[in-house]
Write a protein that holds these residues in place. Sequence first.
Motif, mmCIF file in Angstrom:
data_model
loop_
_atom_site.group_PDB
_atom_site.id
_atom_site.type_symbol
_atom_site.label_atom_id
_atom_site.label_comp_id
_atom_site.label_asym_id
_atom_site.label_seq_id
_atom_site.Cartn_x
_atom_site.Cartn_y
_atom_site.Cartn_z
ATOM 1 N N SER A 77 0.834 -1.205 0.000
ATOM 2 C CA SER A 77 0.000 0.000 0.000
ATOM 3 C C SER A 77 0.865 1.249 0.000
ATOM 4 O O SER A 77 2.015 1.229 0.448
ATOM 5 C CB SER A 77 -0.904 -0.002 1.234
ATOM 6 O OG SER A 77 -1.599 1.225 1.346
ATOM 7 N N TYR A 78 0.287 2.332 -0.513
ATOM 8 C CA TYR A 78 0.945 3.645 -0.474
ATOM 9 C C TYR A 78 0.149 4.603 0.417
ATOM 10 O O TYR A 78 0.388 5.797 0.412
ATOM 11 C CB TYR A 78 1.057 4.216 -1.898
ATOM 12 C CG TYR A 78 1.800 3.275 -2.828
ATOM 13 C CD1 TYR A 78 3.181 3.339 -2.944
ATOM 14 C CD2 TYR A 78 1.110 2.299 -3.551
ATOM 15 C CE1 TYR A 78 3.866 2.458 -3.762
ATOM 16 C CE2 TYR A 78 1.785 1.405 -4.366
ATOM 17 C CZ TYR A 78 3.165 1.489 -4.468
ATOM 18 O OH TYR A 78 3.831 0.604 -5.272
ATOM 19 N N CYS A 79 -0.830 4.054 1.158
ATOM 20 C CA CYS A 79 -1.727 4.919 1.931
ATOM 21 C C CYS A 79 -2.150 4.248 3.233
ATOM 22 O O CYS A 79 -3.073 3.430 3.252
ATOM 23 C CB CYS A 79 -2.950 5.265 1.083
ATOM 24 S SG CYS A 79 -4.135 6.298 1.950
ATOM 25 N N ALA A 80 -1.470 4.620 4.321
ATOM 26 C CA ALA A 80 -1.797 4.023 5.623
ATOM 27 C C ALA A 80 -3.192 4.454 6.080
ATOM 28 O O ALA A 80 -3.928 3.681 6.679
ATOM 29 C CB ALA A 80 -0.749 4.438 6.653
ATOM 30 N N ASP A 116 -5.578 2.086 4.208
ATOM 31 C CA ASP A 116 -5.483 0.631 4.357
ATOM 32 C C ASP A 116 -5.030 0.154 5.738
ATOM 33 O O ASP A 116 -5.039 -1.049 6.005
ATOM 34 C CB ASP A 116 -4.494 0.068 3.308
ATOM 35 C CG ASP A 116 -4.941 0.393 1.896
ATOM 36 O OD1 ASP A 116 -6.161 0.459 1.669
ATOM 37 O OD2 ASP A 116 -4.070 0.602 1.027
ATOM 38 N N GLY A 117 -4.643 1.071 6.612
ATOM 39 C CA GLY A 117 -4.083 0.681 7.907
ATOM 40 C C GLY A 117 -4.975 -0.251 8.709
ATOM 41 O O GLY A 117 -4.503 -1.220 9.326
ATOM 42 N N VAL A 160 7.135 -0.307 7.122
ATOM 43 C CA VAL A 160 7.066 0.957 6.396
ATOM 44 C C VAL A 160 8.448 1.149 5.791
ATOM 45 O O VAL A 160 9.455 0.974 6.475
ATOM 46 C CB VAL A 160 6.725 2.127 7.342
ATOM 47 C CG1 VAL A 160 6.928 3.462 6.655
ATOM 48 C CG2 VAL A 160 5.299 1.999 7.873
ATOM 49 N N GLU A 194 3.218 8.154 8.899
ATOM 50 C CA GLU A 194 2.297 7.043 8.634
ATOM 51 C C GLU A 194 2.640 5.823 9.496
ATOM 52 O O GLU A 194 1.754 5.063 9.867
ATOM 53 C CB GLU A 194 2.301 6.697 7.136
ATOM 54 C CG GLU A 194 1.911 7.860 6.232
ATOM 55 C CD GLU A 194 0.596 8.532 6.600
ATOM 56 O OE1 GLU A 194 -0.417 7.836 6.687
ATOM 57 O OE2 GLU A 194 0.577 9.754 6.828
ATOM 58 N N PHE A 232 4.072 -0.692 3.632
ATOM 59 C CA PHE A 232 3.643 0.635 3.198
ATOM 60 C C PHE A 232 4.858 1.380 2.667
ATOM 61 O O PHE A 232 5.853 1.536 3.372
ATOM 62 C CB PHE A 232 2.996 1.390 4.371
ATOM 63 C CG PHE A 232 1.677 0.786 4.778
ATOM 64 C CD1 PHE A 232 1.635 -0.339 5.590
ATOM 65 C CD2 PHE A 232 0.486 1.318 4.315
ATOM 66 C CE1 PHE A 232 0.419 -0.920 5.947
ATOM 67 C CE2 PHE A 232 -0.734 0.761 4.666
ATOM 68 C CZ PHE A 232 -0.773 -0.363 5.480
ATOM 69 N N TYR A 287 6.836 4.576 1.308
ATOM 70 C CA TYR A 287 6.882 6.049 1.339
ATOM 71 C C TYR A 287 8.267 6.507 0.928
ATOM 72 O O TYR A 287 9.029 7.037 1.742
ATOM 73 C CB TYR A 287 6.514 6.561 2.735
ATOM 74 C CG TYR A 287 5.059 6.373 3.037
ATOM 75 C CD1 TYR A 287 4.101 7.196 2.432
ATOM 76 C CD2 TYR A 287 4.617 5.363 3.878
ATOM 77 C CE1 TYR A 287 2.749 7.015 2.672
ATOM 78 C CE2 TYR A 287 3.274 5.180 4.128
ATOM 79 C CZ TYR A 287 2.353 6.013 3.526
ATOM 80 O OH TYR A 287 1.017 5.830 3.766
#
Length: 307
Positions: free
Chosen positions: A132-135, A138-139, A149, A159, A234, A236
């Motif tokens: 994922s690129y969006c915590a 999708d966290g 991460v 994030e 994740f 980043y």
Amino acid sequence: METVYDVIIIGGGPAGLSAGLYVSRARLSALLIEKGIFGGQIANTEHVENYPGFPDGISGYELGQLMYQQAEKYGLEMVAAEVTGLEFNERGKVVETSEGEFVARAVIIAGGAQPNRLGVPGEEEFLGKGVSYCATCDGAFFREQVVAVVGGGDSAVEEAMLLTRFASKVILIHRRNQLRASRLHQERAFANPKIEFIWDTVVEEITGPDKVRGLTVRNVRTGVISTVEVSGVFLYVGLHPETDYLRGLLTLDEERRIPTTQGMETEIPGIFAAGDIRKNSPRQAITAAGEGATAALSAEKYLMEQQ
Ligand code: NAP
């Protein structure tokens, strides 16, 4: 007869929406083009703490929506479309999009930046299956699980902190032994018992087979390769501007960002740039908003001089 807007704004993040607010209040006809959700990068940020006026912080999504509502109140038109090209001809400045062409006398490019891909095996394959690129988005899927991460900047650290609310452990993997993130972010991350750090290490592969089960990592100092068991990762590792459609039209810097003057003017009269897409932008929501307002004032001046 074809509609010719005074200003077209490309991008609905803090830069584009602030530009939209200013040009609309200046009673210019303006269209803002956004392909996703309003707010840009901050829309995917759980909690924004450094935007003045919100001492308790505010959700990034809500901040984007408030900016949108404020600009719309003064008559800014919006269209959901992806920009594919920009052309100058006798009709004016023509913005080509997935929803057709739109014409203006001035254009403010505020398309922001998108997350970089890490470019390792497994990244594409397990997208949505643990990658994922969006915590913020999708966290919650990783309650009581171990996640990683990758990255050492503000996004990675911020994030990682957010993920500790769901995950049993967050392993932050950074390619150096020092974080790039701001001091405040660092202090909080180091004080959080749920965050573990793996330094001087890069991810070589994200492994499955059905969904993410682990990472193959390499210590860049010792060369030792090992595995880390995680259920999610994740990524980043920075952002890149989407400026492919400007190639050949505008000179871009080595990071493909747009050089401007202090007034946000590009090398082409009537074309302005603001926010993360701009060379040397500090890449903060507040500076993006300021740059958007500056671009709008410059566009207004340009249009007055044209008359
Ligand atoms: P960034 O600051 O560019 O950091 C990217 C991180 O990823 C760096 O630590 C970098 O390592 C690492 N990295 C890059 N390529 C890599 C690779 N191929 N493999 C492994 N690691 C890699 O990006 P960001 O964190 O997304 O932040 C972008 C901008 O937004 C920054 O200006 C930041 O301050 C701002 N921002 C601010 C906030 C806030 O103020 N609350 C929140 C989020 C973002 P190196 O350090 O070794 O280069």
